[in-house]
Design an enzyme around this catalytic site. Structure first.
Site, PDB file in Angstrom:
ATOM      1  N   ILE A 172      50.041  76.890  86.191  1.00 40.58           N
ATOM      2  CA  ILE A 172      50.815  77.618  86.695  1.00 40.58           C
ATOM      3  C   ILE A 172      52.330  77.370  86.672  1.00 40.58           C
ATOM      4  CG2 ILE A 172      51.485  78.850  89.011  1.00 40.58           C
ATOM      5  CD1 ILE A 172      48.645  77.983  90.017  1.00 40.58           C
ATOM      6  N   PHE A 188      42.401  78.146  86.133  1.00 43.00           N
ATOM      7  CA  PHE A 188      43.837  77.692  86.196  1.00 43.00           C
ATOM      8  C   PHE A 188      44.022  76.507  87.392  1.00 43.00           C
ATOM      9  CE2 PHE A 188      43.600  81.601  88.755  1.00 43.00           C
ATOM     10  CZ  PHE A 188      44.636  81.305  89.577  1.00 43.00           C
ATOM     11  N   CYS A 189      45.173  76.161  87.281  1.00 43.90           N
ATOM     12  CA  CYS A 189      45.583  75.098  88.575  1.00 43.90           C
ATOM     13  C   CYS A 189      46.950  75.030  88.501  1.00 43.90           C
ATOM     14  CB  CYS A 189      44.833  73.821  88.604  1.00 43.90           C
ATOM     15  SG  CYS A 189      45.186  72.704  87.086  1.00 43.90           S
ATOM     16  N   THR A 190      47.477  74.098  89.218  1.00 42.80           N
ATOM     17  CA  THR A 190      49.029  73.876  89.402  1.00 42.80           C
ATOM     18  C   THR A 190      49.645  73.517  88.014  1.00 42.80           C
ATOM     19  OG1 THR A 190      48.829  73.297  91.700  1.00 42.80           O
ATOM     20  CG2 THR A 190      50.865  72.883  90.647  1.00 42.80           C
TER      21      THR A 190
END
Length: 332
Positions: free
Chosen positions: A209, A180-182
């Site tokens: 996120i 996952f990332c922003t």
């Protein structure tokens, strides 16, 4: 929530799609941003588009309509949050080799990538003991918030991620990997990297996120802390409101109110992250910038962006008026 009544819409967007004419797209896109008073930065490359912009509801809708008029971008992925103030100072469209820099030419998410996981299904996936959960963001982002039990690769930038994979992950041992990332772009490219290296079950959080925080109720959330964002808000909380962090001008690291009480912190010049890394020459330059920022603030201007230009023009006019007054006085 009350934030939806705020004036400024912050829109993070990206799409991996082949844009052979990306160079020709730049100026019309920039013109559209300027016409609608949309500020922020968009990146264009052969592999797609990426960026975060902000503006009024109407201006963001106009920009999205412009982008979606291109059949290649009709389903562009975007997430919105809200802020009381404009978090950007300029309108920019940049041409890049990659829209998110991994540094490996043959990795192409347009050809192969992992499986999207909707925010509502994410908790089940990462609660599986067989799942290896990896945060693909940078060290300073992870420090202020991440998912429960997520692995921190301790990278300073995304270019370091391939090395982390080579040294720590094995497709024979790690059968199920979730990342996952922003906003979703880095983890999507990360899944393309892992698929290219022979990993089978590779997953990534759709919308990142920010989409998770938007759709998953706080009481059911497995997110811990705040989420770093690349604008003047620095971080957002679970309600996607501005969080409790500011940013050190010198090193761009997030800092808390307690951090500001430390002896290493000097506003606009240094913090405990960088006080021993900033040269005296840099400190002097930062001190001058802080001084100019304070002067600009007293005059009701920002020291950066379009308002800085207005302030510079105002100062220039005053100097010209002073010279003219002095010239007339000398002639008397």
């Amino acid at each position: 929530m009350g934030i939806y009544m705020s004036q400024i819409v912050v829109c993070a967007m990206y799409k991996f799609v082949t844009l052979e004419d990306f160079e020709a797209m730049r100026q019309p896109l920039l013109d559209t941003m300027i016409k609608n008073n949309v500020k922020g930065t968009l990146l264009l490359a052969n592999e797609g588009i990426n960026g975060t912009v902000a503006g009024t509801r109407e201006s963001i809708d106009n920009l999205l309509a412009y982008l979606k008029a291109d059949p290649r971008l009709v389903d562009i992925d975007y997430k919105e949050s809200y802020h009381q103030e404009m978090p950007f100072y300029r309108s920019k469209v940049k041409l890049k080799k990659e829209i998110v820099t991994l540094g490996i030419d043959e990795i192409d998410p347009n050809k192969i990538c992992g499986k999207y996981v909707e925010p509502k299904d994410w908790n089940d996936l990462i609660s599986d003991p067989e799942t290896v959960l990896i945060d693909t963001r940078n060290e300073y982002e992870i420090e202020i918030g991440t998912f429960k039990n997520a692995i921190n690769p301790h990278t300073e930038n995304f270019r370091e991620f391939p090395q982390y994979v080579d040294e720590n992950l094995d497709p024979k041992k790690h059968k199920k990997v979730a990342m996952f990332c922003t906003g979703g772009i880095r983890c999507e490219k990360s899944t393309a990297l892992l698929k290219a290296k022979g990993f089978d079950e590779v997953y990534h959080l759709k919308g990142g996120i920010l989409k998770y925080l938007e759709e998953v109720p706080k009481e059911k959330s497995m997110w811990q802390g705040e989420c770093f964002v690349f604008d003047s808000r620095v971080a957002v909380n679970h309600d996607l409101e501005k969080g409790n962090y500011d940013q050190c001008f010198a090193c761009r690291m997030p800092i808390t109110e307690d951090d500001k009480k430390r002896p290493e912190y000097v506003k606009g010049i240094s913090c405990h992250h960088c006080y021993d890394k900033v040269t005296e020459k840099q400190k002097a330059r930062f001190a001058e910038r802080e001084k100019q920022s304070q002067l600009a603030a007293e005059k009701g201007f920002s020291h950066v962006g379009d308002e800085a230009k207005k302030l510079a023009q105002l100062n220039k006019q005053k100097k010209q008026q002073a010279k003219e007054a002095a010239r007339k006085k000398a002639q008397q």
